[in-house]
Structures are given as structure tokens and as C-alpha cells.
Design a protein around this motif. Structure first.
Motif, short mmCIF file in Angstrom:
data_model
loop_
_atom_site.label_atom_id
_atom_site.label_comp_id
_atom_site.label_asym_id
_atom_site.label_seq_id
_atom_site.Cartn_x
_atom_site.Cartn_y
_atom_site.Cartn_z
N HIS A 41 34.56 48.42 44.38
CA HIS A 41 33.13 48.53 44.17
C HIS A 41 33.11 49.09 42.91
O HIS A 41 34.06 49.71 42.43
CB HIS A 41 32.64 49.37 45.24
CG HIS A 41 32.75 48.95 46.62
ND1 HIS A 41 31.94 47.83 46.96
CD2 HIS A 41 33.33 49.34 47.86
CE1 HIS A 41 32.31 47.67 48.23
NE2 HIS A 41 32.93 48.30 48.82
N GLN B 274 40.23 44.04 44.26
CA GLN B 274 38.63 43.96 44.26
C GLN B 274 38.17 45.24 44.78
O GLN B 274 38.71 45.75 45.79
CB GLN B 274 38.16 42.76 45.31
CG GLN B 274 36.76 42.73 45.18
CD GLN B 274 36.21 41.46 46.36
OE1 GLN B 274 36.98 40.76 46.87
NE2 GLN B 274 34.76 41.61 46.35
N THR C 125 38.73 42.81 39.87
CA THR C 125 37.18 42.58 40.08
C THR C 125 36.27 43.53 40.84
O THR C 125 36.73 44.04 41.99
CB THR C 125 37.26 41.20 41.28
OG1 THR C 125 38.03 40.22 40.59
CG2 THR C 125 36.02 40.51 41.35
N SER D 107 32.81 44.33 42.25
CA SER D 107 31.84 43.58 43.29
C SER D 107 30.92 44.72 44.14
O SER D 107 31.30 45.45 44.42
CB SER D 107 32.10 42.23 44.06
OG SER D 107 32.85 42.70 44.86
N SER E 298 29.36 44.97 37.57
CA SER E 298 30.19 43.57 38.42
C SER E 298 30.71 42.91 37.29
O SER E 298 30.32 42.74 36.54
CB SER E 298 29.32 42.95 39.45
OG SER E 298 28.72 43.77 40.52
#
Length: 138
Positions: free
Chosen positions: A74, A72, A136, A138, A118
Motif C-alpha cells: 500500500h 505489492q 508495486t 496499489s 500507485s
């Protein structure tokens, strides 16, 4: 020409003197004039998972596996991929092909930038399609 004992002694003194100076420099208080400074050192840690101080995220390829398999990050994060296997691999997003490292030879690294929006992007090694992961954003 061989070194006589007096030359060896001078060399030893120089090396010893340099060691003493380095040791003293390491013990200094940084020149702040106070030997009783009790202010705790401050550190900062990145809140982004799987990132280093450089702000980059890392994926390691080892034993035909992506680690972490689910990363995960940014939006726009730099992702560094290190191939620790003895064969070539890729990190290639499936579907919209949001990212693709191209071939990463054994022992080499490659980088890509995470998508700016995202969402989740499954990825594979195109050479070994059984190798799977998910990025991912997000």
C-alpha cells in the motif's frame, strides 16, 4: 568455599517452587472468574501481502536474489530489507529513483518507505545490476 548438601537442597527447593508458580500462572483463566469460558479467541490477519503484524513489508536478499522479486504494498508502507548474503547490496528504484536503501552490508537491514502514489517501480542492486525486482504500490 563449597556448598554443602543443605544449601543445595534449599536452592533446589527455591527453583522448584518458582517452576511450580510459573506453571500455575500459565494455567490460570486470566482472572475472569469463570473456569467454563468457551469464548473463542479472536485473531486478526493483515490483508496486505508480504507484511507482518507491524504493517511493514519485507524483502530478503539471499543468494544474489530479491525475495519476493515482485512485492505489492500500500502507499507509504515501510519496507524492511534484510541482506542475508555475505556481500553488500542495495535496493534502488530505477528511473525516477523513488527509493534507495544505499549500501546494505552483509547481515544488516535497511528500511525505506514505499511511494505514496500507485504504480510499479522496478528496482535493482546497483552493485550487482543483474539482481532485479519490482515494487508495486496499489
Amino acid at each position: 568455599m563449597s556448598l554443602s548438601y543443605p544449601h543445595r537442597g534449599h536452592t533446589a527447593l527455591r527453583v522448584g517452587g518458582a517452576c511450580v508458580l510459573l506453571a500455575l500462572a500459565g494455567c490460570s483463566n486470566g482472572g475472569n472468574g469463570s473456569s467454563n469460558d468457551t469464548t473463542p479467541a479472536t485473531t486478526s490477519a493483515s490483508s496486505a501481502p508480504n507484511t507482518s503484524n507491524t504493517g511493514a513489508a519485507h524483502i530478503t536478499i539471499k543468494n544474489f536474489t530479491f525475495s519476493p522479486a515482485n512485492l505489492q504494498v500500500h502507499p507509504g508502507t515501510k519496507v524492511i530489507v534484510e541482506n542475508q548474503d555475505s556481500v553488500t547490496h542495495t535496493v534502488t528504484a530505477t528511473g525516477a529513483k523513488a527509493f534507495d536503501t544505499g549500501d546494505i552490508d552483509a547481515g544488516e537491514t535497511a528500511t525505506f518507505v514505499a511511494p505514496s502514489t500507485s504504480g510499479s517501480s522496478p528496482y535493482i542492486c546497483t552493485i550487482h545490476p543483474n539482481m532485479k525486482g519490482t515494487l508495486t504500490v496499489s
